[in-house]
Design a protein around this motif. Structure first.
Motif, mmCIF file in Angstrom:
data_model
loop_
_atom_site.group_PDB
_atom_site.id
_atom_site.type_symbol
_atom_site.label_atom_id
_atom_site.label_comp_id
_atom_site.label_asym_id
_atom_site.label_seq_id
_atom_site.Cartn_x
_atom_site.Cartn_y
_atom_site.Cartn_z
ATOM 1 N N UNK A 111 42.585 46.082 27.183
ATOM 2 C CA UNK A 111 43.644 45.534 28.013
ATOM 3 C C UNK A 111 43.284 44.167 28.556
ATOM 4 N N UNK A 146 43.210 36.133 32.975
ATOM 5 C CA UNK A 146 43.566 37.422 32.402
ATOM 6 C C UNK A 146 42.947 38.529 33.260
ATOM 7 N N UNK A 150 53.999 43.434 28.290
ATOM 8 C CA UNK A 150 52.602 43.667 27.917
ATOM 9 C C UNK A 150 52.365 45.158 27.664
ATOM 10 N N UNK A 170 49.629 48.303 27.907
ATOM 11 C CA UNK A 170 48.394 48.777 28.533
ATOM 12 C C UNK A 170 47.988 50.091 27.855
ATOM 13 N N UNK A 175 45.386 51.605 38.227
ATOM 14 C CA UNK A 175 44.019 51.087 38.025
ATOM 15 C C UNK A 175 43.410 50.713 39.372
ATOM 16 N N UNK A 176 42.210 51.194 39.628
ATOM 17 C CA UNK A 176 41.467 50.844 40.847
ATOM 18 C C UNK A 176 41.027 49.379 40.730
ATOM 19 N N UNK A 177 41.120 48.632 41.815
ATOM 20 C CA UNK A 177 40.787 47.198 41.786
ATOM 21 C C UNK A 177 39.367 46.936 41.294
ATOM 22 N N UNK A 178 38.448 47.836 41.639
ATOM 23 C CA UNK A 178 37.060 47.601 41.241
ATOM 24 C C UNK A 178 36.850 47.808 39.745
ATOM 25 N N UNK A 179 37.887 48.246 39.036
ATOM 26 C CA UNK A 179 37.812 48.383 37.578
ATOM 27 C C UNK A 179 38.516 47.250 36.850
ATOM 28 N N UNK A 180 39.001 46.275 37.594
ATOM 29 C CA UNK A 180 39.681 45.131 36.970
ATOM 30 C C UNK A 180 38.724 43.945 36.930
ATOM 31 N N UNK A 181 38.554 43.395 35.748
ATOM 32 C CA UNK A 181 37.776 42.159 35.586
ATOM 33 C C UNK A 181 38.742 40.995 35.427
ATOM 34 N N UNK A 182 38.193 39.798 35.577
ATOM 35 C CA UNK A 182 39.016 38.602 35.388
ATOM 36 C C UNK A 182 38.371 37.767 34.294
ATOM 37 N N UNK A 183 39.195 37.228 33.409
ATOM 38 C CA UNK A 183 38.670 36.344 32.371
ATOM 39 C C UNK A 183 39.487 35.058 32.334
ATOM 40 N N UNK A 184 38.825 33.991 31.935
ATOM 41 C CA UNK A 184 39.547 32.725 31.729
ATOM 42 C C UNK A 184 39.282 32.266 30.294
ATOM 43 N N UNK A 185 40.234 31.551 29.756
ATOM 44 C CA UNK A 185 40.140 31.142 28.338
ATOM 45 C C UNK A 185 39.057 30.061 28.166
ATOM 46 N N UNK A 192 35.635 33.548 29.069
ATOM 47 C CA UNK A 192 34.559 33.775 30.026
ATOM 48 C C UNK A 192 35.021 34.895 30.954
ATOM 49 N N UNK A 213 34.457 37.865 34.229
ATOM 50 C CA UNK A 213 33.825 38.051 35.537
ATOM 51 C C UNK A 213 32.681 39.064 35.496
#
Lengths: 69, 69, 69, 69, 69, 69
Positions: free
Chosen positions: A7, A56, B33, B35, B59-69, C2, C4
């Motif tokens: 995801x 993302x 999108x 999921x 989804x629990x917040x602590x299970x969400x990562x952030x990515x940038x391109x 990239x 987190x």
């Protein structure tokens, strides 16, 4: 880099709140929903996350639950 | 029931694939999108999840990562 | 891209075992330790993971525990 | 105690940073890689974690993702 | 071994169901509640889990959500 | 709302400690065991959690480990 996490939801950073060690980042998805991520302050700095950044929300499938009303 | 998990994304079940013990459920969010959730077969039965069911990806917040391109 | 997640451990894929929906992938780290990942079969295909592939074990900090002997 | 978590990586505590409720602990693995754990302040005290302590980074397989370059 | 995970709930194994790669283990807690764990088949073998075994359900605090009715 | 998470343990809130962004909530289960949850401060406010509140500790099966003595 290509990752196994199934995801990856595209959006824009709406808020960044740093705590003592843990930050909360809200991403507004293209569809309008808001996703909150709880990540380290270091990650916020490392990714240069700021309001308005394209980003993302990445989530492993085994961390997604399903609910019905 | 109200839950502490900060993320509850509304959508419709698109696919349900049961494995030996673990099922994969795809939810198409309102914004388009997809999921994928990896949950137990028992949960699929218990929630009567089927293609076309209205459902939320939670989804629990602590299970969400952030990515940038 | 990239991400987190603070932990990205380099290694080589040692085994890939697909189940009905969930696969187990062992990565041998540069330092010799073995890390086991439980990911979807789809991710194995998508990343074309095979024995001998260079790969990273990626782990969110909030999913790492600490133990002492 | 023996635990089901498949991953137990040996190392030495390199840094301990306590926050308001959540601490970040860096463990340097035998092979040289650094693993960051985000755990409670209480756990840091309970395990008497300090720079130089021998420690293991313990991770459940379902929390390990795989990435390729 | 002492672990940072704050939750260790004592009980007795009630059922063990192995799948292709992932097993489901039910533990009946001392207080009567049932906890289901989804772990690898290898862990089941390694810990010699069987109906009637004394066992603990171990959970990291960041994986616990709270709900109210 | 009905959720796929297999574990929902009933109890009473015993302590609530807010940090800068992350709170720790202890729930005393009916059987006497204590479960600690690490959740966002926002969730504490949103669910109006306070000492003495009836609450459930909700845990996804894939986040439960098993240990033996």
């Amino acid at each position: 880099m290509k990752i196994s996490a199934r995801n990856s939801l595209e959006g824009v950073v709406k808020t960044v709140i740093k705590g003592a060690t843990t930050a909360h980042v809200e991403i507004e998805l293209t569809g309008g929903a808001i996703v909150t991520a709880s990540i380290t302050n270091e990650a916020v700095d490392d990714l240069k996350l700021a309001v308005g950044s394209k980003a993302f929300a990445v989530i492993k499938s085994s961390d997604v639950m399903v609910a019905v009303a």
